[in-house]
Scaffold this motif. Structure first.
Motif, PDB file in Angstrom:
ATOM      1  N   LEU A  66       0.847  -1.188   0.000  1.00 19.89           N
ATOM      2  CA  LEU A  66       0.000   0.000   0.000  1.00 19.89           C
ATOM      3  C   LEU A  66       0.884   1.239   0.000  1.00 19.89           C
ATOM      4  N   GLN A  67       0.462   2.257  -0.732  1.00 19.15           N
ATOM      5  CA  GLN A  67       1.190   3.532  -0.789  1.00 19.15           C
ATOM      6  C   GLN A  67       0.196   4.666  -0.550  1.00 19.15           C
ATOM      7  N   TYR A  68       0.549   5.583   0.364  1.00 26.78           N
ATOM      8  CA  TYR A  68      -0.336   6.705   0.691  1.00 26.78           C
ATOM      9  C   TYR A  68       0.462   8.008   0.628  1.00 26.78           C
ATOM     10  N   ASP A  69      -0.028   8.947  -0.183  1.00 25.83           N
ATOM     11  CA  ASP A  69       0.698  10.201  -0.402  1.00 25.83           C
ATOM     12  C   ASP A  69       0.084  11.395   0.323  1.00 25.83           C
ATOM     13  N   GLY A  70      -0.910  11.165   1.176  1.00 24.53           N
ATOM     14  CA  GLY A  70      -1.590  12.258   1.858  1.00 24.53           C
ATOM     15  C   GLY A  70      -2.934  12.572   1.238  1.00 24.53           C
ATOM     16  N   ASN A  71      -3.149  12.148  -0.010  1.00 27.30           N
ATOM     17  CA  ASN A  71      -4.421  12.351  -0.696  1.00 27.30           C
ATOM     18  C   ASN A  71      -5.080  11.035  -1.111  1.00 27.30           C
TER      19      ASN A  71
END
Length: 963
Positions: A66-71
């Protein structure tokens, strides 16, 4: 996105044989944002968490990476592999992963998309049966993949994989102080030295205690957490329990993971009761579980990010806890139902009034409602050691933790004010006067029957009351008698900006009125209100909802657009702080906004659900947040949408498409879509973005929460998209950019422009040749016609000569006149041909000059300049004049010869001008024939007059015609 905000929690921990009360070191719990599997589009379990240089979060999930960029969340499953167990990030851009039956790494491809590459084929064949990789660590140039059978050491420089074997199975491995420790069941905790597991002096001590974490404690000391036996400190061969009471607690809750925070506190993730934050002295500062805001009781992984906030991987979701924040929240999850209106802290007893009643916490037990206080509570005030409650059901006093009604029982009550030896009760129907302690009512103040929600005392005899919809009232008590009062009403006729939204306050010991146009002070000399310029400058254009002053002189405020405080700076000066409060603005009570200062640095803001607690001691450490703006996706769109960049940089670059190497896009795909994000993870305030496209936008666009922008039908050329972000503290990130070139369409290419010029040359030459051929044909036909006519005349004259000699002279004269007329006609025709030709050529010359100015192609300009020079050469030739002069002399005899003989100083140009004047041509026609301007013709006429010695009374044209 579902958002949970963690609330005030006072914990009773069940211990075998009894209860142990743990003191919570803060009021309220930190704000939390929860992410469910539906939101991050993955499995329920999350085993390990890490972060890259940009602040992007990575999670090892049951369904993949999983990758989360803040948005936005992105999911990267691994084909043929169901569960990802561990991850580790290396600054090269690789994310190393371990899973069921495999390990390897993700890295960006040429477009920035993460691609998984297995390392299984690089493992020596006898050891390729991996089993399950539970932990992955990056130490210097080595990556350690830890399984239950072996530890695989992958060298990132050489690509070689070394296998560490053991005689018995292994358990979970850990890192501490750049070393790898492994728990060997029934043997204990061993240290990996090179490729060998080495027993330590304390190894056997943990042979029956399953290790769940290894943490650096003090110099040469380790803190070792166990699954069911608590926490221990090792120093050489000495092992001792860290805290006996905590070990009892954790033997029941089971420790799954533990990390040391940057502030020295320890976070412990348990199997049955969420997380605990414990200080170095072993005091529990915080306990959070499913019933207090997390998604699960079972904690699988912990990670502290670059901003000292906590990420929690759980058995059913992911939680983000904002530890580094001055704000906490108290609401229904800690048994405080309703909207917050008032609060008071007295002798470690916390009273909180909501629309459901008054609640009490003694800081050791759960929050309890005070009997008899059920309903809407407006205010809590301690007056002479008694606690009074402003309540919708009437005035109340808390006696022995029970609310008792006092005063007039027929109307609701807002607040109380101690005045001399009396107690003033602001009610729905005016101000009630009661005896001290509220034991007796003396009735209401005469002539005042307005709802009295806000009261303030300015001196020993005067109180003020404000009605937010009517104005301000001044009540003066004359003498010591409560029966002698006067009421004076103030509104917009007395200096206030309007009758609405006026509230009285005592600030710096003086009466102040907050209005919808600023702060006003009362002028006793004029008995009117005047604007307070010193304070109003902090609230320009803002309507104030509430103001409160603390013991330091700081002024806390809520307005229609902002929340914050004015920090006292010297005498009469303030510094305004609002940026961090943006995070709580939308949480606040919008019915009756209220501020309650319950301690020197502790402020309660009434919220829609409970209270937001602000600790000013934590304020100064949270003003700066590390975050970056990222371009996450670039697409171009024509007949279909195509990916240009997928958001993951390679070789240390933040994005592709740099100015020195821009992406190329064909013209039929000239709609470009940019997506971007910011690694700011505030639970209640999304980042704002500002962007512009160099080559298209002149200025930065307005700040917006939208994280994408589409540009349509862009023309060919170089474009650079720039974007930056702003977090909840109003701090701005650095600008990131992405450059691309849109290739021109074939019909606007350089080759196309050369073809256009050549075609224009051919067309122009064809027109010139056509005009010349037509003129020659007309001339030939005219000569043939004249020859026929002359021959017919000769025959006719011969016949007449034979009939009558007397007619010969007449016929000769007619012939001569006919010849003269014919030559006149031919001369006029020739002159008009020259006029038309020159005018046409000048028009083409002017048009080509305009093309040169508009064209950016040097080859085109060169070809057109060559044509213009040929045109000028054609216009300047004397061939037309010589042809004209032959016909002119036939008609006008020796006019030119006589003129040059009599006036020898005349130039050839002036002789031409005289000839054209003889034909009575206009100035414009002469200008075209001479290829000069009309102004030039006028100058020529002036010079000709002087050379002909004509005075002002003589007309030049008439003189030439009669010469």
């Amino acid at each position: 996105m579902k958002m949970h905000f963690i609330t005030f929690c006072l914990t009773i921990v069940l211990i075998s044989g009894g209860f142990i009360k743990q003191t919570i070191a803060q009021i309220g719990l930190p704000l939390v944002k929860n992410y469910t599997p539906d939101e991050y589009k993955g499995g329920i379990q999350n085993w390990q968490i890490t972060q890259d240089e940009r602040g992007v979060i990575y999670v090892a999930n049951n369904f993949g990476l999983l990758q989360y960029d803040g948005n936005d969340w992105k999911s990267y499953p691994i084909q043929g592999i169901s569960k990802l167990r561990c991850i580790a990030y290396k600054s090269s851009g690789r994310i190393y992963t371990g899973s069921q039956g495999d390990f390897g790494y993700f890295e960006p491809d040429s477009l920035g998309s993460l691609i998984y590459r297995s390392l299984k084929s690089s493992i020596p064949i006898p050891y390729q049966n991996i089993g399950e990789t539970w932990k992955t660590y990056v130490l210097n140039d080595n990556v350690y993949f830890c399984t239950f059978d072996h530890i695989y050491i992958y060298n990132t420089i050489s690509g070689f994989i070394e296998v560490v074997s053991n005689n018995s199975i292994l358990d979970i491995s850990y890192t501490c102080n750049n070393k790898v420790y492994t728990y060997v069941p029934n043997k204990g905790l061993s240290l990996l030295d090179g490729s060998t597991l080495i027993d330590q002096p304390y190894t056997k001590y943990f042979s029956e205690k399953v290790v769940s974490g290894v943490i650096s404690h003090n110099t040469d000391e380790l803190m070792i957490t166990t699954s069911r036996h608590g926490i221990y400190i090792t120093s050489g061969s000495i092992v001792k329990p860290w805290n006996a009471e905590l070990n009892k607690l954790f033997s029941e809750t089971f420790i799954n993971s533990a990390i040391l925070l940057s502030n020295g506190n320890l976070v412990i993730g348990t199997q049955h009761n969420g997380i605990y934050i414990v200080n170095q002295e072993g005091e529990i500062l915080l306990n959070m579980a499913k019933d207090s805001g997390l998604l699960s009781r079972t904690i699988l992984s912990l990670y502290e990010d670059d901003n000292q906030n906590l990420w929690i991987g759980q058995n059913n979701g992911i939680s983000f806890i904002q530890l580094k924040s001055p704000f906490t929240l108290i609401n229904e999850e800690s048994n405080l139902p309703g909207t917050g209106y008032t609060s008071y802290l007295k002798d470690d007893l916390l009273y909180m009034g909501t629309n459901n009643g008054v609640y009490l916490s003694d800081m050791h037990e759960n929050i309890q409602i005070i009997s008899g206080s059920e309903g809407q509570a407006y205010s809590l005030q301690f007056i002479k050691d008694d606690l009074y409650v402003g309540h919708n059901n009437g005035a109340m006093k808390i006696i022995n933790n029970t609310a008792k009604r006092i005063g007039n029982l027929t109307t609701g009550n807002w607040m109380f004010l101690e005045f001399n030896d009396y107690l003033l009760n602001g009610t729905y129907e005016g101000i009630e006067i009661m005896a001290s302690k509220g034991a007796k009512s003396f009735g209401n103040i005469d002539s005042l029957r307005e709802s009295s929600r806000i009261l303030a005392q300015s001196n020993d005899s005067t109180i003020w009351m404000s009605h937010v919809y009517k104005g301000v009232y001044k009540i003066v008590f004359h003498g010591k008698s409560i029966d002698s009062t006067s009421v004076e009403y103030f509104n917009e006729n007395n200096g206030l900006p309007s009758n609405l939204f006026n509230m009285v306050h005592i600030i710096e010991g003086e009466l102040k009125i907050s209005t919808d146009a600023g702060i006003y002070s009362f002028d006793h000399l004029s008995n009117t209100f005047k604007i307070d310029v010193r304070l109003t400058k902090y609230f320009t254009g803002d309507r104030i909802s509430d103001l409160k002053t603390d013991v330091y002189g700081n002024i806390y405020f809520i307005t229609t657009t902002s929340v914050g405080f004015l920090e006292k700076k010297g005498i009469g000066g303030y510094e305004k702080h609002t940026a961090p409060f943006h995070a709580i603005r939308d949480l606040l009570n919008d019915d009756l906004p209220n501020i309650n200062i319950i301690g020197p640095n502790l402020v309660f803001f009434g919220a829609k659900e409970g209270f937001v607690v602000f600790d000013r001691n934590q304020f100064w450490t949270t003003e700066h947040e590390n975050f970056k703006t990222m371009i996450r996706r670039v697409q171009h769109k024509g007949e279909s949408t195509t990916l240009l960049y997928d958001g993951n940089p390679t070789k240390g670059k933040l994005t592709h498409g740099h100015l020195d190497n821009p992406e190329e896009v064909t013209y039929n795909n000239n709609t470009i879509i940019f997506s971007f994000a910011a690694s700011s993870f505030n639970p209640n305030s999304a980042p704002m973005f500002q962007y512009k496209l160099l080559g298209f936008d002149k200025n930065w666009q307005e700040w917006t929460e939208s994280n994408f922008k589409e540009y349509t039908n862009l023309r060919e050329g170089l474009y650079t998209f720039q974007v930056k972000s702003r977090n909840a503290n109003n701090s701005e990130s650095e600008v990131v950019s992405y450059s691309l070139i849109i290739i021109y369409p074939w019909y606007r290419s350089p080759i196309a422009y050369i073809i256009y010029v050549l075609l224009a040359i051919f067309v122009f030459a064809g027109i010139i040749m056509s005009i010349d051929k037509r003129h020659e044909l007309e001339k030939k036909n005219l000569e043939q016609k004249r020859h026929v006519e002359l021959k017919a005349k000769e025959l006719q004259l011969a016949k007449i000569a034979r009939e009558s000699e007397g007619e010969i002279n007449k016929l000769s004269k007619e012939k001569l006149e006919s010849n003269i007329k014919h030559m006149d006609t031919e001369l006029a025709t020739n002159t008009m041909h020259i006029l038309n030709k020159n005018e046409f050529i000048n028009g083409i010359k002017s048009t080509l000059g305009t093309v040169i100015k508009k064209s950016s192609n040097d080859e085109v300009k060169k070809q057109i300049n060559r044509i213009i020079k040929n045109i000028e050469k054609n216009i300047k030739t004397d061939g037309d004049w010589q042809n004209f002069q032959i016909h002119f002399e036939k008609v006008h005899g020796d006019f030119s010869t006589r003129l040059k003989q009599e006036y020898p100083s005349l130039s050839p140009q002036e002789v031409k001008l005289s000839a054209y004047l003889r034909l009575n041509l206009s100035t414009k026609e002469i200008a075209n024939l001479l290829n000069i301007s009309m102004r030039g013709v006028e100058i020529g006429r002036y010079r000709l007059r002087k050379k002909l010695n004509l005075d002002r009374s003589q007309n030049l044209a008439k003189f030439i015609l009669n010469y």
